[in-house]
Design a protein around this motif. Structure first.
Motif, PDB file in Angstrom:
ATOM      1  N   GLU A   1       6.368  -2.256  13.086  1.00 34.86           N
ATOM      2  CA  GLU A   1       7.217  -2.081  11.908  1.00 34.86           C
ATOM      3  C   GLU A   1       7.531  -3.374  11.161  1.00 34.86           C
ATOM      4  O   GLU A   1       7.992  -3.331  10.032  1.00 34.86           O
ATOM      5  N   GLU A   2       7.350  -4.520  11.809  1.00 31.72           N
ATOM      6  CA  GLU A   2       7.700  -5.773  11.141  1.00 31.72           C
ATOM      7  C   GLU A   2       6.702  -6.879  11.490  1.00 31.72           C
ATOM      8  O   GLU A   2       6.129  -6.907  12.576  1.00 31.72           O
ATOM      9  N   VAL A   3       6.518  -7.785  10.537  1.00 32.82           N
ATOM     10  CA  VAL A   3       5.600  -8.901  10.723  1.00 32.82           C
ATOM     11  C   VAL A   3       6.134  -9.861  11.779  1.00 32.82           C
ATOM     12  O   VAL A   3       5.411 -10.326  12.652  1.00 32.82           O
TER      13      VAL A   3
ATOM     14  N   PHE B   1      -3.435  -6.612   4.071  1.00 36.80           N
ATOM     15  CA  PHE B   1      -2.235  -7.441   4.205  1.00 36.80           C
ATOM     16  C   PHE B   1      -2.564  -8.903   3.916  1.00 36.80           C
ATOM     17  O   PHE B   1      -1.859  -9.578   3.144  1.00 36.80           O
ATOM     18  N   GLN B   2      -3.641  -9.402   4.498  1.00 38.44           N
ATOM     19  CA  GLN B   2      -4.008 -10.810   4.327  1.00 38.44           C
ATOM     20  C   GLN B   2      -4.288 -11.145   2.866  1.00 38.44           C
ATOM     21  O   GLN B   2      -3.990 -12.246   2.408  1.00 38.44           O
TER      22      GLN B   2
ATOM     23  N   GLU C   1       6.914  -4.404   4.185  1.00 36.20           N
ATOM     24  CA  GLU C   1       6.432  -3.230   3.455  1.00 36.20           C
ATOM     25  C   GLU C   1       4.907  -3.253   3.346  1.00 36.20           C
ATOM     26  O   GLU C   1       4.239  -2.244   3.584  1.00 36.20           O
ATOM     27  N   MET C   2       4.352  -4.419   2.998  1.00 36.21           N
ATOM     28  CA  MET C   2       2.891  -4.565   2.937  1.00 36.21           C
ATOM     29  C   MET C   2       2.265  -4.344   4.308  1.00 36.21           C
ATOM     30  O   MET C   2       1.211  -3.723   4.431  1.00 36.21           O
TER      31      MET C   2
ATOM     32  N   SER D   1      -0.549  -1.583   5.585  1.00 39.84           N
ATOM     33  CA  SER D   1      -1.826  -1.938   6.226  1.00 39.84           C
ATOM     34  C   SER D   1      -1.988  -1.204   7.555  1.00 39.84           C
ATOM     35  O   SER D   1      -3.101  -0.827   7.928  1.00 39.84           O
ATOM     36  N   ARG D   2      -0.904  -1.000   8.268  1.00 34.10           N
ATOM     37  CA  ARG D   2      -0.960  -0.248   9.529  1.00 34.10           C
ATOM     38  C   ARG D   2      -1.279   1.222   9.267  1.00 34.10           C
ATOM     39  O   ARG D   2      -1.988   1.872  10.048  1.00 34.10           O
ATOM     40  N   LEU D   3      -0.778   1.761   8.159  1.00 36.52           N
ATOM     41  CA  LEU D   3      -1.085   3.153   7.794  1.00 36.52           C
ATOM     42  C   LEU D   3      -2.572   3.299   7.483  1.00 36.52           C
ATOM     43  O   LEU D   3      -3.183   4.331   7.796  1.00 36.52           O
ATOM     44  N   MET D   4      -3.148   2.269   6.871  1.00 40.78           N
ATOM     45  CA  MET D   4      -4.589   2.301   6.571  1.00 40.78           C
ATOM     46  C   MET D   4      -5.376   2.418   7.876  1.00 40.78           C
ATOM     47  O   MET D   4      -6.368   3.143   7.957  1.00 40.78           O
TER      48      MET D   4
END
Length: 388
Positions: free
Chosen positions: A182-184, A348-349, A375-376, A380-383
């Motif tokens: 959930e978080e970077v 994300f990158q 949020e980004m 990216s995790r959803l992708m």
């Protein structure tokens, strides 16, 4: 006369990226007269950005950035080396990896590229300039800030490099990024990392927001203002007599507040083979030649390459000719952080660095920056989930 087998390759447009590939291709052609290998180059930004599907459709040989590995494996646009090369060869590659270079191209228990080039952000100095100015080489982050106050410090502030440096600050503060769903990074570490980063960036000339690492080194060798770069992806070319106007020396990173050397973000380049190639076995044989210990420590490095094989990094002659670049920076490589390689991470990158750059330039609340990054990151995790 029988028509020659032709292989086309794409690499990035710097002496470190292009010349060793041309040299190894030339020698391979001499050993295999029925083969012709053509290498083309692209910019460093294209090297990081252009879709691997597009490149694999056009080229047999691809020099790639390791975060593409998960994406390429999922799309099946490159072929695994395990299916073609002898296990003994791959085991030698694994045992002689420079840091995590070998495993950076390993995904789902398959080896998708050979680590022909190893790199991570390291420190660089103009020893002649420091001496002339009566300045000492920095050993701590506070030393770097003090030197930066004199206008003698620079590093790349392009978005991709800024993101890699943000990862570095997080790791150096004791927490690796992108390990949670959930978080970077945790708010505590993330805010500290951003604050430390901005304290240094505020002391650096704004022209470095337009310079990639080797442009920073070009600035250092062609002018007599910048005496020290605290972190930028290393280029051994600048540590070689005759390559540039002035010689750079390269060093391990300085210590942070915990008195441990900083932990940078692994880079480097791997040689991959397109699944669309009509000559996969020949391409594999050439790749095996390029990555071999002997070629890595001689022909490859002789022509400006920065090898990925540990034996080359430890070679006395290689180090003599590069102002001990490899032995001086090997500890930095050995502890470098391996970036995420999941399917959606390139999204994300590609965008997260812009958020951090905006903060470094214009300031703002650190939590707001972290919220945008999170949020980004979740997107990216959803992708990845959708693809899986």
């Amino acid at each position: 006369m029988a028509q020659k087998i032709q292989l086309k390759g794409i690499t990035w447009g710097h002496s470190r990226g292009l010349l060793p590939m041309v040299a190894t291709a030339q020698r391979y052609e001499e050993l295999h007269p029925d083969v012709k290998i053509i290498w083309k180059k692209r910019t460093l930004q294209e090297f990081a950005d252009k879709s691997i599907e597009q490149l694999a459709a056009e080229y047999d040989l691809l020099v790639i950035d390791h975060p593409w590995t998960g994406h390429a494996a999922a799309k099946k646009v490159i072929v695994p080396f395990d299916d073609y090369l002898d296990r003994t060869y791959l085991e030698d590659q694994r045992l002689n990896s420079v840091g995590k270079s070998y495993v950076s191209y390993n995904f789902e228990n398959k080896q998708w590229a050979l680590p022909i080039d190893a790199a991570t952000p390291v420190a660089a100095s103009r020893p002649d300039l420091l001496s002339a100015l009566g300045l000492a080489l920095p050993h701590t982050f506070d030393d770097v800030l003090a030197l930066a106050d004199q206008g003698r410090v620079a590093f790349s502030l392009l978005p991709i490099d800024v993101l890699m440096s943000f990862y570095m600050f997080c790791c150096s503060l004791g927490e690796a990024p992108c390990e949670k769903e959930e978080e970077v990074i945790s708010p505590l570490i993330g805010k500290q990392a951003l604050s430390l980063f901005k304290a240094l960036a505020d002391r650096v000339d704004t022209r470095f927001y337009k310079k990639n690492p080797f442009m920073v080194f070009e600035d250092m060798v062609n002018n007599d203002k910048i005496a020290y770069c605290p972190f930028a992806y290393g280029y051994s070319n600048y540590a070689r007599d005759g390559y540039a106007r002035k010689l750079l020396h390269f060093h391990d990173l300085v210590t942070l507040h915990n008195q441990e050397p900083m932990i940078s973000t692994l880079g480097g380049a791997g040689l991959a083979i397109s699944a669309h190639s009509a000559h996969v076995e020949m391409a594999m044989d050439y790749a095996q030649f390029v990555g071999s210990p002997r070629v890595q420590a001689t022909l490859y490095v002789d022509n400006g390459g920065q090898p990925g094989h540990l034996k080359a990094w430890q070679d006395a002659e290689v180090n003599r000719r590069t102002s001990n670049f490899f032995m001086n920076t090997l500890p930095t490589l050995e502890r470098a952080f391996l970036r995420p390689r999941y399917f959606g991470h390139m999204h994300f990158q590609d965008h997260a660095g812009d958020v951090v750059v905006d903060y470094l330039k214009n300031g703002g609340e650190e939590q707001v920056v972290l919220d945008k990054l999170n949020e980004m990151y979740k997107q990216s995790r959803l992708m990845e989930e959708r693809h899986g």
